[in-house]
Design an enzyme around this catalytic site. Structure first.
Site, PDB file in Angstrom:
ATOM      1  N   ASP A  52       0.821  -1.207   0.000  1.00  0.00           N
ATOM      2  CA  ASP A  52       0.000   0.000   0.000  1.00  0.00           C
ATOM      3  C   ASP A  52       0.857   1.260   0.000  1.00  0.00           C
ATOM      4  OD1 ASP A  52      -2.313  -1.563   0.157  1.00  0.00           O
ATOM      5  OD2 ASP A  52      -2.264  -1.610   2.341  1.00  0.00           O
ATOM      6  N   TYR A 110       5.890  -9.339   7.997  1.00  0.00           N
ATOM      7  CA  TYR A 110       5.623  -7.910   8.096  1.00  0.00           C
ATOM      8  C   TYR A 110       5.897  -7.461   9.526  1.00  0.00           C
ATOM      9  CZ  TYR A 110       3.224  -7.384   3.575  1.00  0.00           C
ATOM     10  OH  TYR A 110       2.932  -7.310   2.242  1.00  0.00           O
TER      11      TYR A 110
END
Length: 267
Positions: A52, A110
């Site tokens: 993103d 992540y």
């Protein structure tokens, strides 16, 4: 084909995926390949993840067919000479055949960074999400345990996203504090759009006593985005590692937090 290993600093850009009116990392990489291959008639580079806007990556993989024959070291130097300084290629491998980069990745790590203090140092603005309020770390740890395993994570997928299935497996989800930094680490076989950021926001809601740890199983079962916590912004999220086989994924040890990660990239 070429397998390109790179890192990027995501602030101010609109993620990886090509977009008609925004600058993205895929566009920058494509433009560099066009100049090296001396042709606009090339495919778009294939990325291992659709990160993103504002999300950073310590290890990202892209693939490109071998349009012209070059050794990996020469291509690495050529790409770095053409790419903006917020994108660095640190290795290029060559292999026979061709695969989409997503098919080379068996899982991802992540890391989300939260700075917990009344005042945020200005130098950290693009690297962390700022929590002015104290967070209950023990409750966040209890809540994190409920996310581990195979679940339908539809509650944590961005509105409008389309996938064949919303089931994913999280192998590890750890919450730790180092000084004023809280790290939320996700290791899984795949992630839905905004899934890590949505889970991080839900854990923050637990840390602020807006949700209870024991609420998490019901939130997962409801498959309703309206019942989760806020989705935290992209700037605190890092694609930290990608795993190119199942053994790497299953035997991975999450690194302890250190500010050294800002200065070092893989080699």
């Amino acid at each position: 084909m070429y397998i390109v290993h790179l890192s990027f600093y995501g602030s101010g850009l609109h993620g990886w995926q090509l977009q008609p009116n925004d600058i993205t990392f895929q566009q920058y990489l494509r433009d560099a390949f066009i100049k090296i291959f001396k042709s606009r008639n090339i495919p778009n580079p294939y990325g291992c993840s659709r990160t993103d806007a504002d999300v950073h990556a310590l290890h990202f993989i892209a693939t490109m067919p071998e349009i012209i024959v070059m050794d990996g070291e020469s291509l690495k130097k050529g790409l770095n000479s053409l790419l903006p300084k917020n994108i660095r290629v640190w290795k290029v491998e060559k292999t026979e055949g061709f695969k989409d980069a997503r098919d080379l990745v068996f899982g991802k790590h992540y890391r989300y960074l939260i700075y917990e203090n009344e005042v945020l140092p200005p130098f950290l603005y693009d690297f962390v999400w700022h929590s002015r309020y104290a967070l209950n770390l023990e409750k966040m740890k209890l809540a994190a345990a409920f996310f581990e395993g195979k679940h339908d994570f539809a509650s944590f997928q961005a509105a409008g996203a389309s996938t064949k299935t919303t089931e994913r497996t999280i192998f590890q989800l750890k919450v730790e504090r180092t000084g004023k930094i809280i790290t939320i680490d996700f290791v899984g076989d795949g992630f839905l759009k905004q899934m890590a950021r949505s889970i991080a926001g839900t854990l923050v809601a637990v840390g602020r006593n807006k949700l209870k740890p024991e609420d998490i199983p019901e939130i997962i079962l409801k498959k309703d985005r309206d019942v989760i916590g806020q989705t935290l912004p992209g700037k605190g999220l890092y694609l930290y590692e990608v795993f190119m086989n199942e053994s790497e994924l299953e035997n991975y040890t999450i690194p302890a937090f250190s500010t050294d990660f800002i200065w070092n990239i893989s080699s």
